[in-house]
Design a protein around this motif. Structure first.
Motif: not given
Lengths: 327, 573
Positions: B403-407
């Motif tokens: 998972x993309x940590x910033x979205x």
């Protein structure tokens, strides 16, 4: 403690450290700056009233019986009120006035140039890092050369070529001197025209640093699992690059803004000197050359406050773009 | 330990060459040229004749001045480099190693020093020092005192990470003295970083000194490239077109800085091997899809004679002639130890392999529900994107980091739908995202969450939900539950079986855990050294393993029969 409170406290500590450094530096140095200031002042026919002397003494230290702590306390009070005494080199203008006249020039020039350089460098770095292994890699050595060129030398060469030989831009100054400074269209146009070459110098010499930092981070994030997942999802290449790789890769560049801003400001001080730009860098130099210690101190403090302020803004912005800081 | 010497490259060669030549010039030059300060009444003369680089306005030889100035600049650079690196090592390494209050204080100090702009501070300090006492050492000291902080921060971060590594912990347990641990275990691993910080400090010092000197605040007892530029500027070299006076010193600084930076690139590559130049991506050689002889109407994916090679110095044949057939709704288990090529195979099926990995032979054919056959290796970029996730989705080995940590979770589920189902309205997309989350047992309110707000099990469920979004016909799962605890693992696997029954997709399930596959899979392929050594139904692999390697794998777990079966699942980890 939340991220924002922690950052706010940190910059308070940094500000206090800078103010304190400013207090101690002249006291640790050899010589009696106050006497030489007063002598200069007298030379210029200035009235040496006790109030002026007192302001100088607080700023620079003197052989008084007053305990250091008391001096420090009064110095803090004066600093808070913006009382830095009178500038000797621009007698009889107070230091605060000299600063407020020259500060906007630098803030606008350095601000716009830094923003441009950051955006350009990060964008280029993103593309170069993403398309690794293509001809774009050859851009990297070129940026190294640019980063290694001294600002002022580049400024000299640029002004020799574009202002001297080609005559496209004015050689120096911040605006056409026949115009009255003000908010007229003509004056603003002239200011922009005069600012292009100095700004170009700042952009050219600082863009390489942003580019390289971003490129290296893109290379690192390129092998992260979430980028692989995004590719497996069948998303468009541009989307994977922007929303997944670059969005994460840009974080250290933003977090490292503090370090880079220091470089840019340092470089632009010298650049202003080359272009005789009416900004704070030229004034700082004028102060140093004339032993105008009060002005010197005042300018150092203002530059520091401005840099700290810019960093605080960037750090707060960082808190918004990285959700992990909020938890 | 990593190799401590930089790899040879053209960059390193050019860098060393530049720095070597300039250093030689600075060392030997002053011995060969005449007196740099000798004044001749020839005034400003262009290069040529007796003066290689012309003369200044007072008739001083520019080349002679250049030699002395280079020496001066190098001296300052090295002096500052040594002092600043020492300072940063003291504050960075020792602080991080000792930890606690010392670390807090050191780290605060270096962070504060970092945000206070350096050059204005140096200018102010230099401004207070009377010119006559502004010697090389004074300037070097001022530059070092204001220039160590950035390195200290980098070194601290690296020391912190080294301190927590196993071999350092082992040394501590073994009772080694702290200074010995720092000297023997930590310092050698910090060396490349220290070297790079040193080189960086040298560049910075030379540039900063040049700036100071240009402002007339340089050393009073020696000449540097910056002082040369100062005199050139004040002698109106620019206005009088005396380029030979102004250009060489600046160019020399730029070349020196550039050479040092190039050397630093090579050092950085030791620190972070990812930065090394990698081979260009070659287009996959798409062999024409061979006619598939088995006419199994139920098949959904056929892999035939697939070969994957890592094109490194000594090419590694990671997947050797693998053939597999996946039927609709079937769970195919792919087992094997780490490094046997099972992940490479999984990536190659979806063409996610990256250089230097390359598919050299074979075919991957996807048999769509509507009867068309898709030759995956021959798809164009756009077709490949449309194929991925829609027909075949994946759940990755490192699903914890998938998972993309910033979205938000929503953004990452939503972009699948916006890409593959452009006709869906925002409301329909939201409905679908909530639906799949409910399916995997995650509260739909979690759509607004970020990865760091979810537990490991929840992240994995979210990834499975994402893989279900488009109702694909095949799902490849690479060690999807390895990092999870047994209870969570059980729950997820049970649900996986349920989805398979309800939604009818086929699964390629990759794991090193053969007993798990015996329970879960319909058929099992065992991989060893890039080859499939055993390929049969789970039942027969269990009862009658043909390959000795399979028998070894089976024997390495406790017996799977009778009451001890549960022990195998829960006690073996």
């Amino acid at each position: 403690m939340t991220y924002f409170v922690r950052k706010g406290l940190f910059y308070l500590v940094a500000l206090w450290a800078a103010v304190t450094l400013n207090f101690f530096i002249p006291r640790l140095m050899p010589g009696t700056p106050v006497d030489s200031l007063m002598a200069k002042l007298a030379q210029r026919g200035g009235q040496v009233n006790p109030e002026t002397r007192r302001a100088f003494e607080l700023l620079l230290g003197a052989d008084t019986d007053e305990p250091l702590l008391a001096q420090y306390w009064s110095y803090l009070g004066n600093t808070l009120r913006g009382e830095f005494g009178v500038s000797v080199s621009s007698y009889p203008t107070p230091v605060a006035e000299v600063i407020s006249a020259s500060l906007p020039w630098t803030v606008v020039l350095v601000g716009i140039a830094t923003l441009l350089s950051f955006l350009l460098g990060v964008t280029l770095g993103m593309v170069v890092g993403w398309r690794r292994g293509t001809w774009l890699d050859s851009l990297i050595p070129a940026t190294t050369v640019l980063a290694a060129v001294p600002y002022f030398w580049l400024a000299l060469i640029l002004s020799a070529v574009f202002a001297g030989t080609l005559g496209w831009f004015p050689l120096n100054g911040g605006y056409d001197v026949v115009l009255d400074p003000g908010w007229s269209l003509e004056f603003i146009g002239s200011a922009v025209y005069h600012g292009i070459l100095p700004a170009l110098t700042i952009v050219i010499s600082s863009v390489g640093g942003w580019l390289l930092g971003m490129r290296n981070m893109m290379v690192s994030t390129g092998s992260e699992d979430y980028v692989l997942t995004a590719q497996a999802k069948g998303l468009r290449g541009s989307r994977v690059m922007l929303r997944y790789a670059a969005r994460n890769a840009v974080l250290p560049s933003v977090a490292g803004f503090a370090i880079s801003l220091g470089f840019v400001v340092s470089g632009s001080i010298i650049t202003e000197q080359v272009f005789s730009y009416p900004g704070i860098g030229s004034k700082l130099l004028q102060a140093v050359q004339n032993n105008d210690y009060a002005l010197m101190q005042g300018i150092f403090l203002i530059i520091t406050v401005a840099v700290l302020g810019a960093n605080l803004v960037v750090d707060l912005l960082y808190g918004l773009i990285d959700p992990r800081t909020r938890s | 330990m990593t190799n401590l010497l930089p790899r040879w490259s053209a960059r390193l060669g050019v860098g060393l060459g530049l720095v070597g030549l300039i250093t030689l010039f600075g060392l030997l030059g002053p011995l060969l040229v005449g007196d740099p300060n000798a004044i001749r009444d020839i005034g400003l003369t262009p290069p040529g004749g007796g003066h290689l680089l012309g003369t200044t306005q007072t008739g001083q030889d520019v080349f002679a001045q250049l030699a002395y100035a280079t020496r001066g600049s190098l001296e300052i650079g090295v002096l500052v480099g040594v002092m600043a690196t020492l300072l940063s090592a003291v504050f960075g390494v020792i602080g991080a190693y000792v930890g606690g209050f010392t670390d807090e204080a050191f780290s605060l100090l270096s962070n504060v020093m970092l945000v206070i702009p350096g050059l204005p501070l140096v200018i102010v300090i230099a401004g207070f020092v009377p010119p006559e006492s502004r010697g090389t050492w004074t300037i070097a000291l001022v530059l070092a005192l204001t220039g160590w902080a950035a390195s200290a921060r980098v070194l601290r971060a690296q020391t912190l990470s080294l301190r927590n590594r196993d071999y350092v912990a082992a040394a501590k347990v073994a009772g080694e003295r702290p200074w010995r641990i720092v000297a023997v275990e930590i310092a050698p691993n910090l060396l490349p970083l220290l070297a790079s910080q040193f080189v960086f400090a040298v560049i910075l010092a030379i540039l900063n000194e040049a700036g100071l000197a240009f402002l007339g605040l340089g050393t009073s007892n020696s000449s540097t490239l910056g002082t040369m530029l100062y005199y050139a500027q004040n002698g109106f070299a620019l206005q009088r077109d005396a380029w030979w006076w102004l250009v060489p010193p600046g160019l020399l600084i730029a070349l020196l800085g550039c050479g040092l930076a190039l050397i630093n690139f090579s050092i950085d590559e030791i620190i972070d091997p990812k930065l090394r130049n990698r081979a260009r991506r070659r287009d996959t050689v798409a062999a024409p899809a061979p006619t598939v002889d088995d006419r199994d109407p139920d098949r959904v994916l056929t892999v035939r004679d697939l070969e994957v090679v890592y094109r490194v110095e000594r090419p590694v044949h990671a997947v050797k002639g693998v053939s597999l057939t996946l039927r609709r709704g079937e769970i195919l288990g792919l087992a094997g130890e780490s490094g046997c090529g099972k992940t490479t195979l999984a990536y190659a099926i979806n063409r996610l392999h990256r250089p230097p990995a390359e598919v050299t032979a074979g075919s991957v054919v996807f048999h769509d529900r509507d009867g068309t056959d898709i030759d995956v290796l021959a798809l164009g970029p756009g077709e490949l994107r449309a194929f991925r996730w829609d027909k075949l989705s994946m759940v990755f080995q490192g699903a914890m980091n998938s998972l993309n940590p910033v979205t938000t979770v929503r953004a990452q589920l939503d972009d699948v739908l916006t890409t593959h189902r452009p006709g869906m309205s925002a409301a329909e997309r939201r409905e679908r995202c909530q639906e799949v989350l409910r399916l995997v047992g995650v509260d739909p309110a979690r759509l607004g969450s970020y990865a760091h707000e979810l537990s490991g099990g929840m992240r994995q469920r979210v990834m499975i939900a994402a893989a279900l979004l488009l109702e694909p016909q095949v799902m490849i799962m690479d060690e999807p539950t390895t990092a999870l605890d047994v209870v969570v693992q059980r729950g997820i696997l049970r649900e996986l079986l349920r989805f398979r029954d309800e939604l009818g997709f086929a699964v390629v399930f990759i794991t090193h855990d053969l007993p798990l596959l015996l329970e879960l899979a319909d058929r099992i392929a065992v991989m060893k050294d890039g080859e499939i050594v055993e390929y049969d139904t789970a039942e027969r692999v269990h009862r009658d393993p043909r390959h000795p390697y399979t028998r070894t794998l089976l024997a390495s777990f406790p017996s799977l029969t009778g009451d001890r079966r549960d022990y195998a699942r829960e006690g073996a980890r």
